[in-house]
Motif scaffolding. Structure first.
Motif, PDB file in Angstrom:
ATOM      1  N   ASN A  70      61.856  13.730  21.187  1.00  0.00           N
ATOM      2  CA  ASN A  70      60.475  14.066  21.581  1.00  0.00           C
ATOM      3  C   ASN A  70      60.340  14.114  23.109  1.00  0.00           C
ATOM      4  O   ASN A  70      59.369  13.605  23.671  1.00  0.00           O
ATOM      5  CB  ASN A  70      59.475  13.064  20.976  1.00  0.00           C
ATOM      6  CG  ASN A  70      59.495  13.095  19.459  1.00  0.00           C
ATOM      7  OD1 ASN A  70      59.708  14.153  18.856  1.00  0.00           O
ATOM      8  ND2 ASN A  70      59.304  11.952  18.842  1.00  0.00           N
ATOM      9  N   ASN A 120      60.046  15.657  16.394  1.00  0.00           N
ATOM     10  CA  ASN A 120      59.382  15.461  15.099  1.00  0.00           C
ATOM     11  C   ASN A 120      57.982  16.055  15.186  1.00  0.00           C
ATOM     12  O   ASN A 120      57.258  15.749  16.138  1.00  0.00           O
ATOM     13  CB  ASN A 120      59.280  13.972  14.767  1.00  0.00           C
ATOM     14  CG  ASN A 120      60.640  13.285  14.708  1.00  0.00           C
ATOM     15  OD1 ASN A 120      61.633  13.910  14.337  1.00  0.00           O
ATOM     16  ND2 ASN A 120      60.685  12.016  15.084  1.00  0.00           N
ATOM     17  N   PHE A 122      55.469  15.236  13.687  1.00  0.00           N
ATOM     18  CA  PHE A 122      54.519  14.227  13.195  1.00  0.00           C
ATOM     19  C   PHE A 122      54.803  12.958  13.977  1.00  0.00           C
ATOM     20  O   PHE A 122      55.896  12.811  14.533  1.00  0.00           O
ATOM     21  CB  PHE A 122      54.704  14.012  11.684  1.00  0.00           C
ATOM     22  CG  PHE A 122      56.112  13.645  11.305  1.00  0.00           C
ATOM     23  CD1 PHE A 122      56.494  12.316  11.167  1.00  0.00           C
ATOM     24  CD2 PHE A 122      57.077  14.630  11.117  1.00  0.00           C
ATOM     25  CE1 PHE A 122      57.809  11.984  10.848  1.00  0.00           C
ATOM     26  CE2 PHE A 122      58.391  14.291  10.793  1.00  0.00           C
ATOM     27  CZ  PHE A 122      58.747  12.978  10.659  1.00  0.00           C
ATOM     28  N   PRO A 123      53.858  12.019  14.045  1.00  0.00           N
ATOM     29  CA  PRO A 123      54.074  10.830  14.881  1.00  0.00           C
ATOM     30  C   PRO A 123      55.307  10.035  14.444  1.00  0.00           C
ATOM     31  O   PRO A 123      55.439   9.686  13.270  1.00  0.00           O
ATOM     32  CB  PRO A 123      52.800  10.004  14.686  1.00  0.00           C
ATOM     33  CG  PRO A 123      51.816  10.916  14.074  1.00  0.00           C
ATOM     34  CD  PRO A 123      52.558  12.010  13.371  1.00  0.00           C
ATOM     35  N   THR A 124      56.222   9.784  15.399  1.00  0.00           N
ATOM     36  CA  THR A 124      57.505   9.154  15.088  1.00  0.00           C
ATOM     37  C   THR A 124      57.327   7.716  14.601  1.00  0.00           C
ATOM     38  O   THR A 124      58.047   7.265  13.725  1.00  0.00           O
ATOM     39  CB  THR A 124      58.419   9.224  16.333  1.00  0.00           C
ATOM     40  OG1 THR A 124      58.628  10.610  16.604  1.00  0.00           O
ATOM     41  CG2 THR A 124      59.766   8.562  16.117  1.00  0.00           C
ATOM     42  N   ALA A 126      54.697   6.438  12.974  1.00  0.00           N
ATOM     43  CA  ALA A 126      53.607   6.247  12.010  1.00  0.00           C
ATOM     44  C   ALA A 126      54.100   5.854  10.619  1.00  0.00           C
ATOM     45  O   ALA A 126      53.345   5.878   9.661  1.00  0.00           O
ATOM     46  CB  ALA A 126      52.754   7.506  11.923  1.00  0.00           C
ATOM     47  N   SER A 130      60.528   9.170   9.728  1.00  0.00           N
ATOM     48  CA  SER A 130      61.045  10.094  10.732  1.00  0.00           C
ATOM     49  C   SER A 130      62.557   9.971  10.884  1.00  0.00           C
ATOM     50  O   SER A 130      63.234  10.959  11.148  1.00  0.00           O
ATOM     51  CB  SER A 130      60.362   9.866  12.074  1.00  0.00           C
ATOM     52  OG  SER A 130      60.523   8.532  12.472  1.00  0.00           O
ATOM     53  N   SER A 391      43.626   6.700   9.528  1.00  0.00           N
ATOM     54  CA  SER A 391      43.692   7.444  10.788  1.00  0.00           C
ATOM     55  C   SER A 391      43.508   8.948  10.526  1.00  0.00           C
ATOM     56  O   SER A 391      42.759   9.627  11.207  1.00  0.00           O
ATOM     57  CB  SER A 391      45.023   7.114  11.464  1.00  0.00           C
ATOM     58  OG  SER A 391      45.554   8.195  12.129  1.00  0.00           O
TER      59      SER A 391
END
Ligand code: ADE
Length: 421
Positions: A70, A120, A122-124, A126, A130, A391
């Protein structure tokens, strides 16, 4: 290999999905090779919503292996990366790029260095697996760069040594990780049970639940479970083998009620085993429990399961609805129980396949506020609508396996320098 003066950079970019287990992997019989104590089964998630993209490159000008995740440089020294790099290099073949005039002999791969960039979508952190997508993508893209002869199942046994559940991300659709019998792990690999087109009515909604505290890592949690839980042996030896057979059958027949019952009962048993670990491990929180009770009430009212749920090592809920119509009704219930905070717009609260929102007849926040309580809620005690516990929601579906992308616009590394773009 060209002379030291040559400045070429050769690269491959690939995209790999993440996956959610519906029969869970928990507990290792070999910590170094990452060999599990039971088989597991997963659904691959649509990479357009959740995936890793990785560019791997090689050049005689690189002086050591480097990786950026990222956009930030990270160390490749960890055992999981080193195992994958060692296993891939050992299987590398001759590579020729006639257009660029590049020839690499298989023995040269031991000396050449790599630059790797991974992203990624999407949030790594979260808790959305991942590392599964990440390690699968690393192994798949390196296998293409180094022209490996191994098929995806054999590659899965390499990805497994980076992160256990990564092996299931080498295929789309429905995937079994066979625990294998061999001490060297050669038969502990993923096989595809059915591709994503086999059961394409399913809709997956993920509730990303706001976690307040850092959870126990899967690696140490599993170790503690194997050492201290009195239930884990019963689960691995008696319960899971039967469920694997039943789940394979439910998937093959597209039998949603059986699929759903097996998935949520297995998730619940995994969390029971966590509670039976000493010291106990709590992955789910109050919000997770409220989501379970919302789905359970509805399933009971309908007298047959409409929605399956499963939770990994964290509080996020993964719900699988039998079809689009059911998914729209589920989303109404979820938005009724877990409305967004006043300063959150609907567009960032529901992400992924937003058409489910249209099917649910919800255009804006006014529609969310106007939602009536679902008919299965009879008392007012349980109709608390608390904002901010979730969230966001991700609407997705079963998806395809790894693919190579054309380098042009997808590459994460500059084709001339091999450094992040
Ligand atoms: N861990 C989390 N995301 C990753 C990625 N994309 N590659 C390697 N490791 C990861």
């Amino acid at each position: 290999m060209g002379s030291e003066l040559e400045k070429w950079v050769l690269m491959v970019t690939a995209r790999t999905p993440t996956n959610i287990a519906v029969i869970k992997y928990w507990g290792k019989r070999d910590e170094t090779l990452i060999l599990p104590i039971n088989d597991s089964i997963s659904v691959t998630l649509d990479p357009s919503h959740l995936c890793t993209t990785t560019t791997v490159s090689v050049s005689p000008t690189f002086d050591h292996d480097r990786m950026w995740l990222n956009g930030k440089e990270i160390s490749l020294q960890g055992g999981r990366f080193q195992s994958c790099l060692r296993e891939i290099r050992a299987r590398a073949q001759d590579v020729e790029d006639k257009k660029k005039g590049i020839k690499i002999k298989k023995e040269d791969w031991q000396k050449l260095h790599l630059h790797i960039a991974s992203y990624n979508n999407f949030p790594t952190a979260a808790g959305l697996a991942s590392s599964a997508a990440g390690l699968a993508c690393l192994v798949f893209s390196l296998a293409k760069l180094m022209n490996l002869k191994e098929d995806n199942s054999q590659l899965s046994a390499i990805a497994r040594q980076g992160s256990g559940s990564a092996c299931r991300s080498l295929y789309g659709g429905f995937v079994k990780w066979d625990m294998g019998k061999e001490d060297n792990g050669s038969d502990s690999l993923a096989v595809q049970l059915a591709d994503e087109k086999h059961w394409d009515e399913l809709v997956i909604i993920i509730a990303v639940v706001s976690a307040r505290q850092k959870e126990t890592s899967s690696t140490s949690g599993m170790r503690d479970t194997v050492v201290t839980s009195a239930l884990i042996e019963h689960r691995a030896k008696e319960v899971v083998p039967k469920r694997i057979v039943q789940m394979e059958d439910a998937i093959q027949k597209r039998d949603f009620p059986s699929f759903a019952r097996l998935a949520y009962r297995d998730s619940n048993q995994f969390h029971a085993v966590c509670l039976d670990t000493y010291p106990p491990i709590f992955y789910m929180n109050d919000t997770s429990h409220r989501i379970i009770s919302c789905v359970e009430k509805w399933n009971r009212a309908e007298e047959t399961p409409q929605v399956a749920y499963t939770f990994d090592a964290g509080p996020n809920a993964v719900m699988i609805a039998r079809d689009r119509k059911t998914a729209a009704l589920l989303l109404q219930r979820l938005l009724y129980n877990f409305p967004p905070q006043s300063d959150t717009d609907l567009d960032s609260y529901i992400i992924g396949d937003k058409s489910i929102l249209q099917d649910a007849g919800i255009k804006d926040m006014k529609d969310v506020e106007a939602l009536a309580p679902p008919p299965e809620i009879k008392d007012n005690i349980s109709t608390q609508r608390s904002k901010g516990d979730v969230s966001h929601f991700i609407c997705t579906r079963p998806g395809g396996g790894p693919v190579v992308l054309s380098d042009g616009s997808h590459a994460l590394l500059n084709p001339l320098t091999g450094l992040p773009k």
